[in-house]
Write an enzyme that holds these catalytic residues in place. Structure first.
Site, PDB file in Angstrom:
ATOM      1  N   ASP A 253      10.238   7.847   4.030  1.00 52.69           N
ATOM      2  CA  ASP A 253      11.455   7.196   3.539  1.00 52.69           C
ATOM      3  C   ASP A 253      11.598   7.572   2.068  1.00 52.69           C
ATOM      4  OD1 ASP A 253       9.721   5.570   2.109  1.00 52.69           O
ATOM      5  OD2 ASP A 253      10.421   3.688   2.984  1.00 52.69           O
TER       6      ASP A 253
ATOM      7  N   CYS B 215       5.609   6.177   3.209  1.00 57.00           N
ATOM      8  CA  CYS B 215       6.625   5.260   2.687  1.00 57.00           C
ATOM      9  C   CYS B 215       6.080   4.718   1.366  1.00 57.00           C
ATOM     10  CB  CYS B 215       6.989   4.165   3.689  1.00 57.00           C
ATOM     11  SG  CYS B 215       5.645   3.075   4.182  1.00 57.00           S
ATOM     12  N   GLY B 216       6.633   3.640   0.874  1.00 55.68           N
ATOM     13  CA  GLY B 216       6.183   3.152  -0.430  1.00 55.68           C
ATOM     14  C   GLY B 216       4.713   2.761  -0.420  1.00 55.68           C
ATOM     15  N   THR B 217       4.352   1.911   0.546  1.00 54.98           N
ATOM     16  CA  THR B 217       2.958   1.464   0.650  1.00 54.98           C
ATOM     17  C   THR B 217       2.192   2.156   1.765  1.00 54.98           C
ATOM     18  OG1 THR B 217       3.631  -0.252   2.202  1.00 54.98           O
ATOM     19  CG2 THR B 217       3.560  -0.867  -0.152  1.00 54.98           C
ATOM     20  N   GLY B 218       2.921   2.718   2.717  1.00 52.55           N
ATOM     21  CA  GLY B 218       2.306   3.259   3.930  1.00 52.55           C
ATOM     22  C   GLY B 218       2.198   2.210   5.029  1.00 52.55           C
TER      23      GLY B 218
ATOM     24  N   HIS C  53     -14.034   9.621  12.403  1.00 49.83           N
ATOM     25  CA  HIS C  53     -14.306   8.530  13.348  1.00 49.83           C
ATOM     26  C   HIS C  53     -13.105   8.180  14.235  1.00 49.83           C
ATOM     27  CE1 HIS C  53     -18.001   6.598  11.151  1.00 49.83           C
ATOM     28  NE2 HIS C  53     -18.135   7.895  11.368  1.00 49.83           N
TER      29      HIS C  53
ATOM     30  N   ARG D  95     -19.885   8.639  20.331  1.00 46.27           N
ATOM     31  CA  ARG D  95     -19.583   7.202  20.445  1.00 46.27           C
ATOM     32  C   ARG D  95     -18.163   6.898  19.967  1.00 46.27           C
ATOM     33  NH1 ARG D  95     -22.272   7.952  15.750  1.00 46.27           N
ATOM     34  NH2 ARG D  95     -21.784   6.665  13.931  1.00 46.27           N
ATOM     35  N   HIS D  96     -17.658   7.741  19.064  1.00 45.22           N
ATOM     36  CA  HIS D  96     -16.296   7.511  18.569  1.00 45.22           C
ATOM     37  C   HIS D  96     -15.258   7.834  19.645  1.00 45.22           C
ATOM     38  CE1 HIS D  96     -18.013   6.687  14.753  1.00 45.22           C
ATOM     39  NE2 HIS D  96     -18.636   7.861  14.742  1.00 45.22           N
TER      40      HIS D  96
ATOM     41  N   ARG E 181     -14.815   4.902  21.834  1.00 41.83           N
ATOM     42  CA  ARG E 181     -13.976   3.859  21.225  1.00 41.83           C
ATOM     43  C   ARG E 181     -12.489   4.233  21.337  1.00 41.83           C
ATOM     44  NH1 ARG E 181     -18.567   3.619  16.514  1.00 41.83           N
ATOM     45  NH2 ARG E 181     -20.036   2.453  17.805  1.00 41.83           N
TER      46      ARG E 181
HETATM   47  C1  RB5 Z   1      10.954   0.434   0.844  1.00 46.95           C
HETATM   48  O1  RB5 Z   1      11.420  -0.273  -0.242  1.00 46.95           O
HETATM   49  C2  RB5 Z   1       9.549  -0.015   1.204  1.00 46.95           C
HETATM   50  O2  RB5 Z   1       9.604  -1.285   1.786  1.00 46.95           O
HETATM   51  C3  RB5 Z   1       8.920   0.985   2.149  1.00 46.95           C
HETATM   52  O3  RB5 Z   1       8.860   2.220   1.533  1.00 46.95           O
HETATM   53  C4  RB5 Z   1       7.502   0.686   2.593  1.00 46.95           C
HETATM   54  O4  RB5 Z   1       6.678   0.401   1.519  1.00 46.95           O
HETATM   55  C5  RB5 Z   1       7.357  -0.275   3.704  1.00 46.95           C
HETATM   56  O5  RB5 Z   1       6.270  -0.588   4.198  1.00 46.95           O
END
Ligand code: RB5
Length: 149
Positions: free
Chosen positions: A7, A64-67, A97, A131-132, A135
């Site tokens: 994004d 994305c911003g945080t993933g 793993h 073993r992985h 799983r």
């Molecule tokens: C977008 O602002 C932000 O929410 C998106 O990039 C992401 O971090 C969502 O998990």
């Protein structure tokens, strides 16, 4: 074939990742987004995870911003093992793993150099199997059970 999507929060790092893959001679495709304008991450997660789930692509990278949103969305798809990584150790373990077929990163969490490095580690690491694999087979069994509900 590696498909790459993001994004707006991951757009800049996506371009760096695509450049790194191309420099290594890896066949890859850019599934967007195509600029810094605000978009919805599930749309891009669906494109990339859908391609991996169907076998159209071997693996993918999502940013994305945080993933977090990308990993939540991508892991809805059968056969997808999307791993959100934060450092060199988790990038290595994601393959060793978990045999992650989608690497997920946070563009607002990592520097561009870190993101590029984590992709390289994930590519250069081998799945350990053994073993992985047992799983991962259990994850597949969970997918099949859930699909029957
Ligand atoms: C977008 O602002 C932000 O929410 C998106 O990039 C992401 O971090 C969502 O998990």
């Amino acid at each position: 074939m590696i498909v790459v999507g993001s994004d707006h929060g991951g757009y800049e790092l996506k371009q760096v990742v695509l450049d790194a893959l191309q420099r290594r001679g890896i066949e890859c495709a850019d599934y967007g987004t195509d600029g810094p304008d605000s978009v919805d991450y599930p749309d891009y997660a669906a494109k990339v995870a859908g391609a991996v789930s169907s076998g159209e692509a071997e693996s993918g990278v999502l940013i994305c911003g945080t993933g977090i949103g990308m990993s939540i969305s991508a892991n809805k798809f059968n056969g997808v093992r999307a791993a959100l990584v934060h450092d060199e150790f988790t990038a290595q373990m994601a393959k060793e793993h978990n045999n992650a077929n989608i690497l997920v990163m946070g563009g607002r969490v990592l520097t561009l150099d870190q993101g590029k490095k984590f992709v390289e580690i994930w590519l250069d690491t081998q799945f350990e199997g053994g073993r992985h694999q047992n799983r991962l087979d259990k994850i597949t069994a969970i997918e099949q059970q859930v699909a029957k509900r």
